[in-house]
Structures are given as C-alpha cells and as structure tokens.
Write a protein that holds these residues in place. Structure first.
Motif, PDB file in Angstrom:
ATOM      1  N   ARG A 154       0.535   2.775  -9.472  1.00  0.00           N
ATOM      2  CA  ARG A 154       1.207   1.912 -10.290  1.00  0.00           C
ATOM      3  C   ARG A 154       2.870   1.855 -10.115  1.00  0.00           C
ATOM      4  N   PRO A 209      -7.018   2.361  -5.331  1.00  0.00           N
ATOM      5  CA  PRO A 209      -6.864   1.303  -4.728  1.00  0.00           C
ATOM      6  C   PRO A 209      -5.439   1.039  -4.762  1.00  0.00           C
ATOM      7  N   GLY A 210      -4.843   0.538  -3.447  1.00  0.00           N
ATOM      8  CA  GLY A 210      -3.329   0.324  -3.438  1.00  0.00           C
ATOM      9  C   GLY A 210      -2.819   1.754  -2.651  1.00  0.00           C
ATOM     10  N   THR A 238       0.741  -1.194  -0.172  1.00  0.00           N
ATOM     11  CA  THR A 238       0.225   0.153  -0.151  1.00  0.00           C
ATOM     12  C   THR A 238       0.772   1.126   0.000  1.00  0.00           C
ATOM     13  N   GLU A 245      -8.759  -3.855  -9.177  1.00  0.00           N
ATOM     14  CA  GLU A 245      -8.267  -2.521  -9.399  1.00  0.00           C
ATOM     15  C   GLU A 245      -8.765  -1.472  -9.407  1.00  0.00           C
ATOM     16  N   LYS A 284      -4.065   6.717 -10.579  1.00  0.00           N
ATOM     17  CA  LYS A 284      -3.923   5.352 -10.390  1.00  0.00           C
ATOM     18  C   LYS A 284      -2.398   4.919 -11.283  1.00  0.00           C
ATOM     19  N   THR A 342      -9.951  -6.044  -1.440  1.00  0.00           N
ATOM     20  CA  THR A 342      -9.415  -6.884  -1.838  1.00  0.00           C
ATOM     21  C   THR A 342      -9.931  -8.126  -2.718  1.00  0.00           C
ATOM     22  N   GLN A 375       4.506   1.668  -7.101  1.00  0.00           N
ATOM     23  CA  GLN A 375       4.454   0.263  -6.614  1.00  0.00           C
ATOM     24  C   GLN A 375       5.491  -0.745  -7.435  1.00  0.00           C
ATOM     25  N   THR A 432      -9.562  -3.959   5.570  1.00  0.00           N
ATOM     26  CA  THR A 432      -9.668  -4.015   4.180  1.00  0.00           C
ATOM     27  C   THR A 432     -10.856  -5.113   3.920  1.00  0.00           C
TER      28      THR A 432
END
Ligand SMILES: [Mg+2]
Ligand SMILES: [Mg+2]
Ligand SMILES: [Mg+2]
Ligand SMILES: [Mg+2]
Lengths: 340, 340, 340, 340
Positions: free
Chosen positions: C284, C26-27, C2, D23, C280, D29, C287, D2
């Motif tokens: 990415r 997300p993430g 995350t 995504e 987004k 998740t 990440q 989550t």
C-alpha cells in the motif's frame, strides 16, 4: 498420642494456624493461643475452645503443651525458637527464622548443641502440589538438567503504605529464595536487584537475577502492588523442556464478552493445601516420626537470610553482590538433594 | 468427643475411606475395618492400627462404634443402612443407596419411622470446589436463570470387560443425576438414552438428554472407555452467561512440540478434597451438629434410582421415558433449594 | 497499479516472502527472485512463474521492478538498502538493517539525503495480533502505566552448531529490542546480559535486563536451544493489571493421560499473519499510501543495533552497559508514540 | 488471469465478501456490487472503486464478470445459482443453497445437466484451521475411530426479535450439519430436537441429537441468545482420545481479581481466515484449478437442507425423525471421504 499445640501469635497467620490445628489436623489439638494483645488471643482461642495467653515463654514451658507453632512478629521468631529448643519442644516457626543471618547462626548453634533437630521452618511451598510436581519432573529427568528458574510473586497490595523495596526482599522474597534452593538443590552465589519506577508512592516491583553454584540463572519478580490479585508463578527451564505452575481455578465463566478464571484473594487460599500438609508433617514428627524430608530447617532459614541481606545490598548499591554462606554444618546434612 | 468409625467394605473405596478416617479426619478414629474377605479387612485395618472384622451387622452393633461408613458392594448398601438405622447409628453410605427405587423407599420409610435423619449418601460432588462455585454463581444470579446443564463423565476404562450401557446408567450416571438435581434445584421429568457403536467389544458411551420440571435441558455423556484418563466436566448455561468446570492441573509442561496438562488417574485424585470435606461434614453431624446442608439424603438416593431405572428403560426401548417420583416426604423437606 | 516486486535472497525467509508476494498479496506480483546461488533463485522463481537472477544491484535497477524485499544474508542488508535508495525504490528490508550501528547511521543519512522515507524494516511483530492487542490495551489505559515487560524468545534449536551467546543477542534479540521500544514508546538506557551453563556444547540461553528512560524494567530471555519448539511470549505489567500473549492453538487433544496444545514449528507459522499484514502495508505504501504507521524504520534498525552492541558488551564484560543513542533525527520523528 | 468478481448482496456478509475480494484476494478484482437497495450497493462498491448495480441476473450475464459470489437473502440463493449455471459462470454461494431440499435438487439437476461443477457452497468452516486440524487428526488415526461429535453454536443475540427454534435449525444449524457430515465422512440417519424454556420471550436454545449411518452420535446445541458473545465449539471423541476446538485469544489479561480471554464479536472475526482461504480456493478454481477438494458442493447444500427439514419436524413433533437422502449422484462423487 494427641499432640497439644500452642500457637503463638494471633494475627492473620496465627489465626490461620489455629484454625488448621483445631479443624484440620488429625492427631493434634489446639491447647493455647498466645498473643501480646490479650483480646486478640481470646478471640481466636474462644473460637476453638482453647486457652488464651499473653506470655509466650511461659506458654512454651507449660507441661500441657507438646509442640509450638510460632506465628508472631518476625523479630520474635528466633528468640521464641530458642525458647522452644531450651524447653525441648519441637517448633514449626513461620518464616523468616530471622532477618539477621547472624541471629540465624545463633539458633543453629543452639539447635546443634541440643543434639537433635527441633525446628521446622514454615516455607510451606515445599508442600504445594505444583512445586512438588516440578521437583518430581526434575528428579525424574523429564525436562533435563535445569538451566533457569523464573519466579513471580505478586500481591494485590502491600499490607502497609510504608512498604519498601528492601522489605520486598526481606519479607516476600525469602519464599522465592527457599524454593529456588530447594528446587535446584544448590546454593546461589550472586544476586542483582533492580526496581522500575511507579507513578505513585507505592512500592515498585523488585526484579532480581541470581546465579547458582551449578551455573543456573534464576529470575525473581516481587510485585507487592500487582493490583489484580495474589498470583505466584514459577517456571523451571530444563535442557530438554520446561515445567511451570499452571493457573488453578476450579471454574471458568463466559460472560460479558470474556472468558474468565478467578484469582486467589491471598496466600491462604493459594497455599491452603500446602499449609495443611506442612502442619500434618509437623505433627507426625512430634509424634515420633523422622524429621520431615520436605521441611525447611534452621539452615534453610539461615541461607534465605543471607540471600536477602545480599539482595538488599544489591538493591541499595545497584551492583551485583556475591553470596557467601558458611559451610553447611554436618548437623543439617542431607536435606536439599541435588539432581544428578 | 472422638467419633469411632467402622468402615464396611475394604475394596477401592473402602480403603480410601479408611485412609481418610485414619489420616485426614480430625475428631474421628478408625475403629474397625470390615470385609467378607478377612485378608482384605486385615490388610487395610493393619495399616492404621484398627481392628479387622468380617460380619458387618455385628460391627454396626458394637458399642465402641459410633458411626459407620458403608463402602461394600452396591447390593449391600440398603440392608446395611437399615441395620444402622436399627442400631441408631449415623451412616455415610456410598452411592447408590440401592439400584432399586423400591428398596430406597423401604429405607426412607425406616428412616422416617426412626424419627430422625441418620443417612448421608456419598454423592461427594456436592462438596467439590468446582460444583460449589457453579452453585454459588447460580444462586448469586451471576449467569441468570439456568437453561441447560451439560455433563461429561469419562473413565479411562471399565473395571470389568462385561460392563454394559445399562450399567453405565445405574453405576456411573447416578453422580450426574444427583448433581443436576442439586444444581438446578428441581426434578427431571423425562429422559432419553442412546449409544453410538464402537468397533470393538468394549461398552460404548451413553448419551442422555433430560428435561426438568422447570423446563431445563440436561445432557449427560457417560463414556466408560474414554481411554485417555478420568475426566468429569460440566457446564451450566444460564440466560446471561455460563459457568463450567475448569481443567485443574497444578503444572503444565512444554516438551516435544506440545504444551500439556495432566489428567487425573481416577476419581480418588479428582475428588480427594470433596471426599475429605464430605467426611468432615459427616463427623460433625455425628458429633451433634445439624444435618449437613450440602449432603445427599436417602431421598436423593431414591430420586437417583428412579432416574436410573427410567434411563435404562429409555436405552432399551429407544424412546423417551417419563420420570415420576413419589411426592417428597415432609421428613426430607428443604434440602434441595430452588434458585428463585 | 500492480506492484512488481523483486525478492532478493532465496533462503528460508526469501522463499517465504516470495510465496507471500505470489500467493497472498493483492496488488503485487512477484517479478524476480534473486540469489547468489542461481539454482536456489531458479527453484523459488520457478514455483511462481517469476524470473530468476543472481545480481542484486542489477535487479534493483530494473525498470520492471517497482519495489524490493531484501531477505539476503544480514551483511548485505545495508548495502542493498542503500542501492534501493539510490534507485529511488522502496524496500522492505528484513532485520537487522545492519549489525553495525555505524552502518545503520550511513543508511539513515542516505535516506534522509534522498528527502523521502524509502525503507521499511521487517520487525513484523508490530503487525502481530497479540502485540497489537497489548499495545491497544496500554494506550487505552486498561492496565495502567507500564512498569515492566517480560519477554521470552525460544527456538527449538539453533540453525548452526557454532551459534554463540553474542549471536543470540545480535540475531535473535533484536526482535525483542524493537518490540519493547515500540510497546513502551521510549528508549532503553542500560542493559545487563548473563548466561547459565549448559551441560553440553550448545549455546546457553541469554538473560537480559534493560532499564528504559521512563524507568521501566524489561527482562528478555533468548533461549535458542529450548528443545520443545518455537515459543515467543511476552507480558506487559502495568500499575493496575497485566496483559500477556496467550498460547494460541486451534485445537487441544486429550490422549494418553494428558491434555495438550501444539507448539509452532517455527516463526513462519507463529507470525504468518504478521508477515502477511506487514507486506500488505508495504504494498500500500508503494502504491502511494502514507508511510505505514506501525512499520519499523531505519531509525528503529539503528536503535536495535546499538542495543545489541551494548548487550554483547554487557555479556562479555559481565557488567551493566549504558545505552546511548544519537538524538532522533527529525526525519524519523513521530513513529514511536509514548503512552501518556 | 485476474478474476473479475461480482458480489451479489450488500448486507453484512456481502460487504464482508466485497472487502475480502477487494483487499485480500490476490488474482481477483471486485468488479460489481449488486443489491436491490441501490444505496447499499453504492455504499459498498464506492469503498473499493467497483461498480454498483441492482439487477442480479443482468450482473451475472455481464461479459466483464468472470465469477459470482452470492450473498443476497437466502431465498434468492438457488435462483441466482441457477442463473450462474445458465451463464456458465462459477459461483460461490453463501449457505444455504436453499431451505427447500426440493429446490436444492433442481439446482443439482441443472448443474449436472451443464456437465461441469459450477457451484461452491459457503460452508466456510471446512477452511477453518481448527476443523482442519480435527479432520487431520481423525484421518491420521490419532484419536481412533470417531464415536461422537459435540457441537455448540452460540451467538450473543438473534438478529431479529421474532427468531424461532425452527429458524435456529434452518439458519444457524446448517453449519453444524455440514461440518459433522464433512468431519465424520458419512450421513446422519436420524435427528431429535428439544428446547429448554426461557423466562423471557427470546428464542431458547435448541438441542439436537443425530445418529449417523456409521453408528456415531452427534450432539448440537444452537443457542442464539447466549448473551456473552459469539462462541462456536466442537469436540470429536474417538475410541482412543479426543480433539476439540481450543478457545483462541491472542492475549489474556489479569485485572480485577480475574484472568480473562476475549470472545469474538461475531462470525466474521471468528472465521476471518476461513473466509479468506475459502475465497482463495474459489478464485483458483475459476482460474482453471481443479474443483476445490475441501469445498462444499450443491450436494452438500441438499444434504444440509434435508437434515434441517427433518430437524424442524423433530422439534415440532417432539419425536425422533429419520433422515433419508436420495442416492448421491455420481456427478458429486468423491468429495466427502470416509475415515477408514
Ligand atoms: Mg509471614
Ligand atoms: Mg461406588
Ligand atoms: Mg532473519
Ligand atoms: Mg448467512
């Protein structure tokens, strides 16, 4: 009184005028169709039971011709308009009056000397419903004081392969020059003109930026090889809103993963109603009505010619050109009203 | 030959026809305007230097009247059409021919007995560019075989406060009944009619579903109090695509956080070109041309009347009604072509 | 993994980025919101259970911050980007990188010296569906080689009363400068800039014409007081067709004699999806994904700054200015692809 | 917290839900993808580093699964929803809850017996911006009291060759049944259903007319072989105006004598934002937020099933069918608000 009309020139526009006069103009009759090319004159005249002729000045002088529509090649517009003035007959002359502003001045002088307005110039857009609604919104104050006008003039392809950027300015752009003057009610004072480069030998678009004496900016794109169809668009940007031409298509189709509207094939489709209304106004004038309020005059033809001359110089020199008109003769007063 | 036309009826539609004849119809002249109300007749006639009259049958008989346009109240359409047949003069009769299918049959019989077609019915939509493009797409096979046609007929408000659902079917919907028959090239065989409930005492919309002999479904919404303006729309759904009327507005405006197009005020704006083309076709016919291919006939008036009668029964009974027409007389053969 | 993100700047854009990170990414998690104005920082941070801070450099250095979004005042963009480079943390920096092209070069040098790409510049339009479809049509050859690009950038009103034409070029137009470079895949070589005159003391629109090294013409209108709403439009004119942004409105309304679509209130509505996709892509990248193909780099920020500097000079001088960029460093190779 | 989600069903919709969860859903998740076909489950799970499974009930019972999305074949929706209720886990179940209204009642009873709402039904249109704007206009009184709603549901082609009119009603039309109930805030009381005839063996469109308890009329066209693309449209007609879905296309193209907009390929493109917002609302609910205000419940699933059952009877019998729902259980009170 039925107005007996001679159409001079039997090319694309002449043929269209002959058709309008013969089929769509109450109070008028198509008397003569005149063209240097006798076969062409006969072909069109025969369609509507009119006479064919080849000598324009003789046609203008005929006692059975009350009024004239000039749709012959551009270089003949001024001489034939002068002949009409001499014959004391009203003339609806296709644009341009002349590509030479000097020749336009000669016509203005002759017309003024005759003591009466006799020339109506075929800037038919003034009769188009879209431009009329734009002008009405402006005068009603709906979008506030005008700041900018954007114009696009696109043809599917040029009539001839040797069309040039200068010709785009002198042949196509005068419609834009006239409509911006009419819409904004004032004169442009400068012009720039630039072209992108095409990958083939077709003439590239010309992009012009004009400034008016009232401080407005006008952009004009003339793209004579737009490929996709005939498309003329305009947007008027005011201080409180905008009004633009809307794409008019009577139907839309859903097919093959797209929803589509049609484009007009050429200006005759796009401006069919404008041509009809313009010619109606001409006939009413010949019948004794006052000089049509919307119609362009020789003065407007002169102004368009000067702007085009400056546009060509701007394109050739690569630098902004000032536009200077002679003072507007009192004879031509009052036509183009300014928005307060 | 200049066609001398009498317009009978000087109400909204009569006034519009008088204007079209006087100002927009080459080959025609407005001879007489006739109305029971002499002042009304004089008001319209005076506008165009025509004569005023109050007795329709006498007008029809006049030797200086070549053809007649009937735009008087609906109940007089059939009697006046019969008078025209008797006088041997062609008539462009506003819809409906009659609200009674029986009376329509009497007119058909009289016309057939006269040996020649004399009546053109004012279903002007057949001359509208949008419907013509839809029909052309259909016959060209562009959207495949037709499956459904959706129709919307919206007025800003009803002419009178006591308008009813039945009147929506007999007065407004006939335009839809005619155009669906014309477009699909076949006859409807059943109809349902339903109304939602309004919160006030204005007439609510009527929603109809029709089936044709060829198995197509047609929906019709007639909303006489749509509030927002006059709006007529249609979509033709084929097996491989659809074609629909597109909202036509010459300009669009950006102002106050919205982008907007205008709606027409009423049918005269919306169908101005259709009325003009329809009346031109009428004049050509009177001048000796063949019976106009697009025009509706007394047979079409009869069919619309039968469908309307069934629609009213469907609305009142709440159940689907079969539609049965008499066999099409040979005299009226050939007008509505079927798409293969 | 995350990604813990710090948003620096809690103004309009900072608040929007905080919301996107907290609710739509997300993430990623919103770790800190930093603003000189502690109350502002607390207000936004509190909304999403994030920490508030006032010292940006300290925030950038925090071990529990993985990546940074810079949305503070323009003059801090470059210094804070440099701080991120020093801290070895990737940064999504709102445009402009700097209004000074010299300062942009310092950032580029620092980034290149670090050996790895760390800066993504917030030219979010590259992620907008409309511009992506335009680019896709271009690369697919659907409209042929590009000849012209027309751009309109309209705001309802300026954020402050003392907004100037120069600010329109340095603050608003960079989005246009970036997208034209991205779309056409080449650099502009000259620019002109002109303004019409308003009747009040609000800043007037700026109209620019740019030429590219490949011979294309680009027009740009920046109208910061368009009054009617936020409206960004573009048209790409190719040798065989055109593709343009279409006005997106989920609904249309018929009411009061008009049919209307809504305009967006501001850029956050108009570009909501672009901002989300851009962020987004940033996450990415942090990440461990490759440098986002669509994203703008420090080089693009430099180019936009140079063009803006030349645009201001063109506006002030009234004459066309050449645009000269330093050679593109190999470090920034490959991002802006040219259409064959 | 989550939310660990299991997606049951790895077909078209299951794959799309897996993608959204993996995504595009902050706070969630993708834990497991379950499908009877192990290879299919593995293919989708592998894409997002999730586990694959084949036994749905076991998956639902897993302690590392917090919530469930059911996108398996329609006949499994009710049994799997019941399993989720037993396991005390919230479920977002794709429509229909069941094609049997009786089975829907069993699910409602089980949910009510559990004492807490656990089922959210995938009528995603409620989250679509267009329908949300329509609903907002209605509740704001902008178009007055609703009178009619017109709906069109068009697919390019059916998934299978043996698709029938009854299937159009039970599989496609429930989206229309739900949105009309949601939009109008009341229940339909009768339905008719008719089909035109196609010239081939593909399923013909179904045209339905519904009446609501508040006296509104609703038309629904379901055309599963529209050929041209996926196209869902709706218009809400009020007493003072209308609001309709507008065709959304990010770009438009001028090419080959037409101006065209694109159609969506299928519902995933058309409703991408609706699916994302719906699933976000589901996750927030699982995280402890209140039951999503917009979301459809088991009650809504029951109502859609009853209407579809009546629709099928109407189609088969050729006559209007009354629609009778059980009284709305207090447990499901309050969701569908009526416009005053
Ligand atoms: Mg010409
Ligand atoms: Mg009538
Ligand atoms: Mg900014
Ligand atoms: Mg499904």
């Amino acid at each position: 009184m039925t107005v007996r009309i001679a159409v001079i020139g039997a090319g694309i526009m002449g043929a269209d005028h002959a058709r309008i006069v013969a089929e769509d103009l109450p109070g008028a009759t198509l008397q003569v169709v005149c063209d240097m090319d006798e076969a062409r004159a006969r072909a069109i005249a025969g369609r509507y039971d009119a006479e064919a002729a080849t000598a324009p000045e003789a046609v203008i002088a005929r006692t059975d011709v009350d009024a004239v529509i000039v749709a012959s090649p551009d270089s003949t517009h001024a001489p034939l308009s002068l002949a009409c003035i001499r014959a004391g007959k009203k003339v609806m002359c296709e644009k341009p009056l002349s590509q030479s502003s000097g020749e336009c001045r000669e016509v203005m002088q002759a017309e003024a000397a005759s003591g009466t307005r006799q020339i109506m110039l075929g800037f038919m857009r003034r009769y188009d419903p879209a431009y009329r609604q734009m002008r009405a919104a402006l005068t009603a104050g709906t979008i506030g004081r005008p700041l900018m006008m954007h114009n696009w003039h696109r043809n599917g392809s040029t009539p001839s392969a040797d069309f040039t950027g200068a010709m785009a300015i002198t042949n196509s752009a005068p419609h834009e020059f006239d409509i911006l003057r009419y819409m904004l009610g004032c004169e442009p004072v400068s012009i720039t003109a630039t072209q992108p480069m095409r990958s083939d030998d077709k003439v590239a678009p010309v992009v012009m930026v004009l400034q008016t004496v009232d401080g407005q900016l006008v952009t004009v794109e003339v793209n004579n090889n737009a490929a996709y169809g005939y498309d003329v668009k305009a947007e008027l940007v005011g201080e409180t809103g905008t009004i633009a031409t809307n794409h008019v298509s009577y139907t839309r189709m859903d097919k093959g993963a797209t929803q589509s509207l049609g484009h007009d094939a050429d200006w005759r489709d796009r401006y069919a109603e404008a041509y009809r209304q313009q010619n109606k106004a001409f006939v009413r004038w010949v019948q004794g009505g006052g000089c049509p309020e919307l119609a362009a005059s020789a003065w407007d033809g002169y102004a368009a010619a000067v702007i085009a001359e400056c546009g060509v110089k701007a394109l050739e020199s690569g630098s902004r050109q000032d536009i200077t008109l002679i003072p507007r003769p009192a004879f031509y007063a009052g036509a183009t009203g300014k928005v307060a």
